[in-house]
Structures are given as C-alpha cells and as structure tokens.
Design a protein around this motif. Structure first.
Motif, short mmCIF file in Angstrom:
data_model
loop_
_atom_site.label_atom_id
_atom_site.label_comp_id
_atom_site.label_asym_id
_atom_site.label_seq_id
_atom_site.Cartn_x
_atom_site.Cartn_y
_atom_site.Cartn_z
N VAL A 11 0.86 -1.11 0.03
CA VAL A 11 0.01 -0.03 0.05
C VAL A 11 0.86 1.26 0.14
O VAL A 11 1.83 1.40 1.01
CB VAL A 11 -0.94 0.06 1.35
CG1 VAL A 11 -1.65 1.38 1.42
CG2 VAL A 11 -1.99 -1.22 1.19
N LYS A 12 0.82 2.18 -0.89
CA LYS A 12 1.48 3.31 -1.23
C LYS A 12 0.58 4.55 -0.76
O LYS A 12 -0.80 4.50 -1.19
CB LYS A 12 2.04 3.64 -2.45
CG LYS A 12 2.97 2.59 -2.82
CD LYS A 12 4.45 3.12 -2.22
CE LYS A 12 5.62 2.09 -2.44
NZ LYS A 12 6.80 2.57 -1.62
N CYS A 13 0.89 5.50 -0.13
CA CYS A 13 0.09 6.64 0.35
C CYS A 13 1.11 7.79 0.24
O CYS A 13 2.02 7.93 0.58
CB CYS A 13 -0.45 6.59 1.72
SG CYS A 13 -1.20 8.00 2.39
N GLN A 14 0.57 8.78 -0.43
CA GLN A 14 1.34 10.15 -0.49
C GLN A 14 0.59 11.24 0.12
O GLN A 14 0.79 12.37 0.10
CB GLN A 14 1.28 10.51 -2.08
CG GLN A 14 1.99 9.67 -2.71
CD GLN A 14 2.13 9.94 -4.32
OE1 GLN A 14 1.36 10.56 -4.95
NE2 GLN A 14 3.11 9.43 -4.90
N ALA A 15 -0.35 10.88 1.04
CA ALA A 15 -1.26 12.08 1.82
C ALA A 15 -0.15 12.30 3.14
O ALA A 15 -0.24 11.65 4.06
CB ALA A 15 -2.60 11.27 2.43
N GLU A 16 0.73 13.03 2.98
CA GLU A 16 1.64 13.49 4.17
C GLU A 16 1.00 13.94 5.29
O GLU A 16 1.63 14.11 6.22
CB GLU A 16 2.84 14.34 3.40
CG GLU A 16 3.50 13.59 2.20
CD GLU A 16 4.71 14.61 1.83
OE1 GLU A 16 4.93 16.04 1.99
OE2 GLU A 16 5.35 14.26 0.73
N LEU A 33 -9.90 1.80 4.49
CA LEU A 33 -11.18 1.77 3.95
C LEU A 33 -11.19 2.73 2.54
O LEU A 33 -10.91 3.93 3.11
CB LEU A 33 -12.21 2.12 5.13
CG LEU A 33 -13.77 2.30 4.40
CD1 LEU A 33 -14.05 0.92 3.78
CD2 LEU A 33 -14.70 2.58 5.51
N VAL A 34 -11.33 2.21 1.60
CA VAL A 34 -11.34 3.07 0.36
C VAL A 34 -13.21 3.15 0.02
O VAL A 34 -13.57 2.07 -0.07
CB VAL A 34 -10.81 2.48 -0.67
CG1 VAL A 34 -10.76 3.48 -1.93
CG2 VAL A 34 -9.21 2.40 -0.03
N GLU A 35 -13.66 4.30 -0.06
CA GLU A 35 -15.00 4.25 -0.44
C GLU A 35 -15.23 4.86 -1.50
O GLU A 35 -14.60 5.37 -2.39
CB GLU A 35 -15.91 4.94 0.83
CG GLU A 35 -15.85 4.35 2.02
CD GLU A 35 -16.98 5.00 2.94
OE1 GLU A 35 -17.53 4.28 3.71
OE2 GLU A 35 -17.35 5.93 2.91
N THR A 41 -13.38 5.62 -11.75
CA THR A 41 -11.93 6.00 -11.73
C THR A 41 -11.40 6.26 -10.42
O THR A 41 -12.15 6.50 -9.43
CB THR A 41 -11.89 7.32 -12.74
OG1 THR A 41 -12.48 8.44 -11.87
CG2 THR A 41 -12.67 7.29 -13.97
N SER A 42 -9.96 6.17 -10.56
CA SER A 42 -9.53 6.44 -9.32
C SER A 42 -9.78 7.61 -8.42
O SER A 42 -9.78 7.63 -7.45
CB SER A 42 -7.81 6.14 -9.49
OG SER A 42 -7.30 7.04 -10.34
N CYS A 43 -9.81 8.87 -9.26
CA CYS A 43 -10.06 10.13 -8.72
C CYS A 43 -11.44 10.15 -7.88
O CYS A 43 -11.61 11.02 -7.34
CB CYS A 43 -9.74 11.13 -9.76
SG CYS A 43 -11.10 11.32 -11.14
N GLU A 44 -12.38 9.36 -8.26
CA GLU A 44 -13.81 9.05 -7.74
C GLU A 44 -13.66 8.27 -6.35
O GLU A 44 -14.73 8.07 -5.61
CB GLU A 44 -14.81 8.40 -8.76
CG GLU A 44 -14.91 9.22 -9.92
CD GLU A 44 -15.84 8.59 -10.67
OE1 GLU A 44 -16.09 7.29 -10.78
OE2 GLU A 44 -16.55 9.34 -11.40
N THR A 45 -12.52 7.67 -5.95
CA THR A 45 -12.22 6.82 -4.52
C THR A 45 -11.84 7.88 -3.55
O THR A 45 -11.18 8.85 -3.88
CB THR A 45 -11.34 5.81 -5.12
OG1 THR A 45 -10.10 6.22 -5.20
CG2 THR A 45 -12.05 5.00 -5.71
N GLU A 46 -12.07 7.60 -2.55
CA GLU A 46 -11.57 8.25 -1.05
C GLU A 46 -11.17 7.54 -0.16
O GLU A 46 -11.97 6.25 0.20
CB GLU A 46 -12.76 8.92 -0.53
CG GLU A 46 -13.43 9.95 -1.39
CD GLU A 46 -14.51 11.03 -0.84
OE1 GLU A 46 -14.69 10.85 0.26
OE2 GLU A 46 -15.18 11.44 -1.62
N CYS A 47 -9.98 7.67 0.39
CA CYS A 47 -9.37 7.04 1.71
C CYS A 47 -10.10 7.41 3.06
O CYS A 47 -9.92 8.55 3.39
CB CYS A 47 -7.93 6.99 1.66
SG CYS A 47 -7.41 5.96 3.14
N LYS A 48 -11.08 6.46 3.42
CA LYS A 48 -11.68 6.90 4.45
C LYS A 48 -11.01 6.62 5.98
O LYS A 48 -11.29 7.11 6.98
CB LYS A 48 -13.12 6.26 4.73
CG LYS A 48 -14.01 6.87 3.68
CD LYS A 48 -14.50 8.26 4.00
CE LYS A 48 -15.40 8.63 3.01
NZ LYS A 48 -15.69 10.03 3.17
#
Length: 54
Positions: A11-16, A33-35, A41-48
């Motif tokens: 899992v990679k995360c760039q949300a510093e 949790l990805v909602e 598309t990937s831009c329609e997903t959100e990491c909750k």
C-alpha cells in the motif's frame, strides 16, 4: 482504526498530512477503507482511513 507500527505491504500513500503516512510513502494503519462503491475512476475513490496529523 488504530495506528500500528508496521507498514501495510503493497500500500502506497502520498497523503503526507495523514497520521498513518510513513517515510517512503507507506501506510501504518491497521487497516484501510476506500469508499465510493460507484467509482469508475481512481479520482472518484476516497480513503476514509485518512486522519489528520495533530
């Protein structure tokens, strides 16, 4: 979701500004949790799991 010392493999995360973000763009959350079940598309997903650093 509690902070865990280990990084989630693969899992990679760039949300510093997230408290679970680690050096090397990892994620140290115990789970994620990805909602948006209707995402196409990937831009329609959100990491909750995102929790702001304090």
């Amino acid at each position: 979701m509690n902070k865990q010392g280990n990084v989630i493999f693969g899992v990679k995360c760039q949300a510093e500004k997230c408290m679970y973000h680690t050096i090397g763009d990892g994620c140290s959350a115990s789970q994620i949790l990805v909602e948006n079940k209707n995402a196409c598309t990937s831009c329609e997903t959100e990491c909750k799991t995102f929790t702001p650093k304090q």
